[in-house]
Design a protein around this motif. Sequence first.
Motif, PDB file in Angstrom:
ATOM      1  N   CYS A  11       0.840  -1.193   0.000  1.00  9.87           N
ATOM      2  CA  CYS A  11       0.000   0.000   0.000  1.00  9.87           C
ATOM      3  C   CYS A  11       0.874   1.242   0.000  1.00  9.87           C
ATOM      4  O   CYS A  11       1.925   1.262   0.643  1.00  9.87           O
ATOM      5  CB  CYS A  11      -0.911  -0.007   1.232  1.00  9.87           C
ATOM      6  N   CYS A  16      -2.689   6.932   5.802  1.00 15.71           N
ATOM      7  CA  CYS A  16      -3.522   6.009   6.577  1.00 15.71           C
ATOM      8  C   CYS A  16      -2.831   5.626   7.885  1.00 15.71           C
ATOM      9  O   CYS A  16      -1.613   5.428   7.927  1.00 15.71           O
ATOM     10  CB  CYS A  16      -3.807   4.750   5.755  1.00 15.71           C
ATOM     11  N   HIS A  19      -0.759   2.396   7.721  1.00 15.43           N
ATOM     12  CA  HIS A  19       0.360   2.303   6.784  1.00 15.43           C
ATOM     13  C   HIS A  19       1.691   2.274   7.537  1.00 15.43           C
ATOM     14  O   HIS A  19       1.877   3.011   8.512  1.00 15.43           O
ATOM     15  CB  HIS A  19       0.316   3.523   5.841  1.00 15.43           C
ATOM     16  N   CYS A  26       0.845  -2.435   4.414  1.00 17.64           N
ATOM     17  CA  CYS A  26      -0.199  -2.261   5.412  1.00 17.64           C
ATOM     18  C   CYS A  26       0.173  -3.080   6.654  1.00 17.64           C
ATOM     19  O   CYS A  26       0.816  -4.119   6.549  1.00 17.64           O
ATOM     20  CB  CYS A  26      -1.527  -2.739   4.824  1.00 17.64           C
ATOM     21  N   CYS A  48     -10.038   1.116  -0.440  1.00 21.08           N
ATOM     22  CA  CYS A  48      -9.740   0.364   0.766  1.00 21.08           C
ATOM     23  C   CYS A  48     -10.707   0.842   1.844  1.00 21.08           C
ATOM     24  O   CYS A  48     -10.616   1.984   2.301  1.00 21.08           O
ATOM     25  CB  CYS A  48      -8.301   0.565   1.216  1.00 21.08           C
TER      26      CYS A  48
HETATM   27  S1  SF4 Z   1      -5.867   0.010   5.709  1.00 27.27           S
HETATM   28 FE1  SF4 Z   1      -5.928   0.174   3.485  1.00 27.27          FE
HETATM   29  S2  SF4 Z   1      -5.256   2.262   3.025  1.00 27.27           S
HETATM   30 FE2  SF4 Z   1      -4.658   1.794   5.131  1.00 27.27          FE
HETATM   31  S3  SF4 Z   1      -2.554   1.048   4.963  1.00 27.27           S
HETATM   32 FE3  SF4 Z   1      -3.911  -0.736   4.932  1.00 27.27          FE
HETATM   33  S4  SF4 Z   1      -4.273  -1.130   2.744  1.00 27.27           S
HETATM   34 FE4  SF4 Z   1      -3.465   0.948   2.938  1.00 27.27          FE
END
Ligand code: SF4
Length: 54
Positions: A11, A16, A19, A26, A48
């Motif tokens: 990701c 986020c 992240h 992720c 997402c």
């Molecule tokens: S929750 Fe979704 S947007 Fe957030 S880091 Fe994980 S994959 Fe990325």
Amino acid sequence: MNCHANKSIECTVSQCAYHCSDANFCSLDRILVGTHEANPTQDQCTDCMSFRKK
Ligand code: SF4
């Protein structure tokens, strides 16, 4: 930073909370992917749903 990168979920959304900022992964065990379109036709149509603002 103590972030457990899930190497199965790449990701680039660094805004986020889940992240791993030092790597493009992720930290969640699993995520939910959905769509905001009635009839998705390209990758931009998907989202997402596990995203949370940092
Ligand atoms: S929750 Fe979704 S947007 Fe957030 S880091 Fe994980 S994959 Fe990325």
